[in-house]
Design a protein around this motif. Structure first.
Motif, PDB file in Angstrom:
ATOM      1  N   ASP A   1      29.920  50.677  52.538  1.00  0.00           N
ATOM      2  CA  ASP A   1      29.826  49.349  53.140  1.00  0.00           C
ATOM      3  C   ASP A   1      28.381  48.953  53.439  1.00  0.00           C
ATOM      4  OD1 ASP A   1      32.583  49.334  53.090  1.00  0.00           O
ATOM      5  OD2 ASP A   1      32.801  49.858  55.210  1.00  0.00           O
ATOM      6  N   THR A   2      27.544  49.935  53.731  1.00  0.00           N
ATOM      7  CA  THR A   2      26.183  49.645  54.171  1.00  0.00           C
ATOM      8  C   THR A   2      25.147  49.713  53.045  1.00  0.00           C
ATOM      9  OG1 THR A   2      26.770  50.629  56.297  1.00  0.00           O
ATOM     10  CG2 THR A   2      24.437  50.277  55.889  1.00  0.00           C
ATOM     11  N   PHE A   3      25.278  50.700  52.162  1.00  0.00           N
ATOM     12  CA  PHE A   3      24.196  50.979  51.210  1.00  0.00           C
ATOM     13  C   PHE A   3      24.509  50.713  49.743  1.00  0.00           C
ATOM     14  CE2 PHE A   3      23.272  53.788  54.832  1.00  0.00           C
ATOM     15  CZ  PHE A   3      21.974  53.404  55.104  1.00  0.00           C
ATOM     16  N   TYR A   4      25.733  50.419  49.402  1.00  0.00           N
ATOM     17  CA  TYR A   4      26.078  50.278  47.983  1.00  0.00           C
ATOM     18  C   TYR A   4      25.988  48.827  47.523  1.00  0.00           C
ATOM     19  CZ  TYR A   4      27.708  55.027  47.081  1.00  0.00           C
ATOM     20  OH  TYR A   4      27.775  56.383  46.877  1.00  0.00           O
ATOM     21  N   GLY A   5      25.771  48.676  46.247  1.00  0.00           N
ATOM     22  CA  GLY A   5      25.754  47.376  45.591  1.00  0.00           C
ATOM     23  C   GLY A   5      26.339  47.524  44.205  1.00  0.00           C
ATOM     24  N   GLN A   6      26.147  46.500  43.384  1.00  0.00           N
ATOM     25  CA  GLN A   6      26.757  46.512  42.052  1.00  0.00           C
ATOM     26  C   GLN A   6      25.792  45.948  41.020  1.00  0.00           C
ATOM     27  OE1 GLN A   6      30.023  43.704  41.366  1.00  0.00           O
ATOM     28  NE2 GLN A   6      31.255  45.444  40.691  1.00  0.00           N
ATOM     29  N   PHE A   7      25.627  46.687  39.927  1.00  0.00           N
ATOM     30  CA  PHE A   7      24.844  46.236  38.776  1.00  0.00           C
ATOM     31  C   PHE A   7      25.767  45.575  37.764  1.00  0.00           C
ATOM     32  CE2 PHE A   7      21.732  49.869  39.499  1.00  0.00           C
ATOM     33  CZ  PHE A   7      20.689  49.054  39.857  1.00  0.00           C
ATOM     34  N   GLN A   8      25.262  44.573  37.084  1.00  0.00           N
ATOM     35  CA  GLN A   8      25.945  44.017  35.923  1.00  0.00           C
ATOM     36  C   GLN A   8      25.077  44.312  34.711  1.00  0.00           C
ATOM     37  OE1 GLN A   8      26.792  39.778  35.910  1.00  0.00           O
ATOM     38  NE2 GLN A   8      26.788  39.745  33.686  1.00  0.00           N
ATOM     39  N   SER A   9      25.652  44.981  33.718  1.00  0.00           N
ATOM     40  CA  SER A   9      24.929  45.307  32.491  1.00  0.00           C
ATOM     41  C   SER A   9      25.554  44.549  31.339  1.00  0.00           C
ATOM     42  CB  SER A   9      25.011  46.808  32.187  1.00  0.00           C
ATOM     43  OG  SER A   9      24.485  47.547  33.251  1.00  0.00           O
ATOM     44  N   THR A  10      24.729  43.939  30.526  1.00  0.00           N
ATOM     45  CA  THR A  10      25.201  43.204  29.356  1.00  0.00           C
ATOM     46  C   THR A  10      24.524  43.774  28.119  1.00  0.00           C
ATOM     47  OG1 THR A  10      25.429  41.206  30.698  1.00  0.00           O
ATOM     48  CG2 THR A  10      25.423  40.917  28.306  1.00  0.00           C
ATOM     49  N   CYS A  11      25.321  44.190  27.150  1.00  0.00           N
ATOM     50  CA  CYS A  11      24.815  44.701  25.875  1.00  0.00           C
ATOM     51  C   CYS A  11      25.359  43.838  24.752  1.00  0.00           C
ATOM     52  CB  CYS A  11      25.242  46.152  25.652  1.00  0.00           C
ATOM     53  SG  CYS A  11      24.534  47.291  26.830  1.00  0.00           S
ATOM     54  N   ILE A  12      24.496  43.498  23.807  1.00  0.00           N
ATOM     55  CA  ILE A  12      24.900  42.686  22.656  1.00  0.00           C
ATOM     56  C   ILE A  12      24.632  43.492  21.394  1.00  0.00           C
ATOM     57  CG2 ILE A  12      24.530  40.520  21.404  1.00  0.00           C
ATOM     58  CD1 ILE A  12      23.471  39.353  24.064  1.00  0.00           C
TER      59      ILE A  12
ATOM     60  N   MET B   1      39.118  50.857  34.850  1.00  0.00           N
ATOM     61  CA  MET B   1      38.203  49.739  35.055  1.00  0.00           C
ATOM     62  C   MET B   1      38.656  48.555  34.213  1.00  0.00           C
ATOM     63  SD  MET B   1      36.229  50.773  37.339  1.00  0.00           S
ATOM     64  CE  MET B   1      34.924  49.576  37.419  1.00  0.00           C
ATOM     65  N   PRO B   2      38.701  47.370  34.811  1.00  0.00           N
ATOM     66  CA  PRO B   2      39.166  46.196  34.063  1.00  0.00           C
ATOM     67  C   PRO B   2      38.188  45.815  32.961  1.00  0.00           C
ATOM     68  CG  PRO B   2      38.380  45.567  36.248  1.00  0.00           C
ATOM     69  CD  PRO B   2      38.348  47.061  36.185  1.00  0.00           C
ATOM     70  N   ASP B   3      38.756  45.383  31.820  1.00  0.00           N
ATOM     71  CA  ASP B   3      37.918  44.916  30.720  1.00  0.00           C
ATOM     72  C   ASP B   3      37.382  43.531  31.044  1.00  0.00           C
ATOM     73  OD1 ASP B   3      38.236  47.145  29.140  1.00  0.00           O
ATOM     74  OD2 ASP B   3      40.053  46.364  28.182  1.00  0.00           O
ATOM     75  N   VAL B   4      36.175  43.286  30.598  1.00  0.00           N
ATOM     76  CA  VAL B   4      35.559  41.980  30.793  1.00  0.00           C
ATOM     77  C   VAL B   4      35.548  41.289  29.443  1.00  0.00           C
ATOM     78  CG1 VAL B   4      33.496  40.762  31.542  1.00  0.00           C
ATOM     79  CG2 VAL B   4      34.118  42.908  32.633  1.00  0.00           C
ATOM     80  N   SER B   5      36.219  40.155  29.377  1.00  0.00           N
ATOM     81  CA  SER B   5      36.254  39.420  28.118  1.00  0.00           C
ATOM     82  C   SER B   5      35.065  38.473  28.037  1.00  0.00           C
ATOM     83  CB  SER B   5      37.572  38.651  27.988  1.00  0.00           C
ATOM     84  OG  SER B   5      37.721  37.741  29.046  1.00  0.00           O
TER      85      SER B   5
ATOM     86  N   ASN C   1      34.870  34.484  33.700  1.00  0.00           N
ATOM     87  CA  ASN C   1      33.945  34.177  34.777  1.00  0.00           C
ATOM     88  C   ASN C   1      33.372  35.507  35.298  1.00  0.00           C
ATOM     89  OD1 ASN C   1      32.840  33.721  37.365  1.00  0.00           O
ATOM     90  ND2 ASN C   1      34.093  31.897  37.622  1.00  0.00           N
ATOM     91  N   MET C   2      32.060  35.677  35.265  1.00  0.00           N
ATOM     92  CA  MET C   2      31.429  36.940  35.631  1.00  0.00           C
ATOM     93  C   MET C   2      31.557  37.226  37.128  1.00  0.00           C
ATOM     94  SD  MET C   2      30.504  38.548  33.068  1.00  0.00           S
ATOM     95  CE  MET C   2      31.344  37.888  31.662  1.00  0.00           C
TER      96      MET C   2
ATOM     97  N   VAL D   1      29.621  41.114  22.617  1.00  0.00           N
ATOM     98  CA  VAL D   1      29.026  41.217  23.939  1.00  0.00           C
ATOM     99  C   VAL D   1      29.872  42.166  24.775  1.00  0.00           C
ATOM    100  CG1 VAL D   1      28.391  39.955  26.024  1.00  0.00           C
ATOM    101  CG2 VAL D   1      28.105  38.873  23.790  1.00  0.00           C
ATOM    102  N   SER D   2      29.226  43.159  25.359  1.00  0.00           N
ATOM    103  CA  SER D   2      29.910  44.113  26.229  1.00  0.00           C
ATOM    104  C   SER D   2      29.299  43.995  27.618  1.00  0.00           C
ATOM    105  CB  SER D   2      29.736  45.527  25.692  1.00  0.00           C
ATOM    106  OG  SER D   2      30.265  46.459  26.604  1.00  0.00           O
ATOM    107  N   VAL D   3      30.136  43.724  28.616  1.00  0.00           N
ATOM    108  CA  VAL D   3      29.675  43.580  29.992  1.00  0.00           C
ATOM    109  C   VAL D   3      30.338  44.663  30.834  1.00  0.00           C
ATOM    110  CG1 VAL D   3      29.556  42.047  31.992  1.00  0.00           C
ATOM    111  CG2 VAL D   3      29.385  41.093  29.694  1.00  0.00           C
TER     112      VAL D   3
END
Length: 161
Positions: free
Chosen positions: A90-101, A60-64, A68-69, A108-110
């Motif tokens: 394709d039909t039922f999945y999505g994506q959460f973004q979690s941010t922890c400080i 999984m790529p690191d988010v700095s 750009n989110m 900050v960890s995303v």
């Protein structure tokens, strides 16, 4: 019920039996959470319909911090799609973004995580009241006649219980 004489009816008994063969917790007549059943069914369909036959290892790529989110989310989704590709995704999945400080170092960890269902709690009203009627029955009079009961009512805040 709503479509009388519009076509044949459908009983999900066969589907339930087929799922119960792979997940015995759904066998029998016990009540199970519909969300749990749907999550199991979607996960099983996704696994069976996954177009990726030999899933590669994907880091999984690191988010700095200044990244750009939108781009980071797209990169995480692309990484997820390298291992998972189905009609269910394709039909039922999505994506959460979690941010922890971190409260100590302010780091900050995303992270971005795929999901196929979202569990939401139905909020309870905080300031509801509960009316409690109380009937007090009195002794009969000296000559044996019954007395009319007295009705009292209490209203309590539900949080005080």
């Amino acid at each position: 019920i709503w479509m009388r004489n519009k076509g044949p009816s459908f009983s999900p008994t066969t589907l339930k039996r087929a799922v119960a063969m792979f997940a015995p917790r759904f066998a029998g007549c016990l009540q199970h959470d519909a969300q749990e059943f749907l999550a199991y069914l979607l996960d099983g369909l996704h696994e069976d319909l996954n177009r990726i036959r030999k899933a590669p290892y994907v880091e999984m790529p690191d988010v700095s911090d200044g990244q750009n989110m939108t781009i980071a989310g797209a990169e995480a989704w692309d990484a997820h799609k390298r291992r998972n590709d189905s009609l269910v995704l394709d039909t039922f999945y999505g994506q959460f973004q979690s941010t922890c400080i971190c409260p100590q170092c302010d780091r900050v960890s995303v992270s971005f995580d795929a999901f196929n269902h979202v569990s939401l709690e139905i909020p309870q009203a905080r300031e509801t009241t509960l009316n409690i009627p109380v009937l007090v029955f009195r002794r009969p009079t000296a000559n044996g006649e019954p007395q009319t009961p007295i009705r009292y009512g209490f209203t309590l805040n539900r949080q005080s219980l």
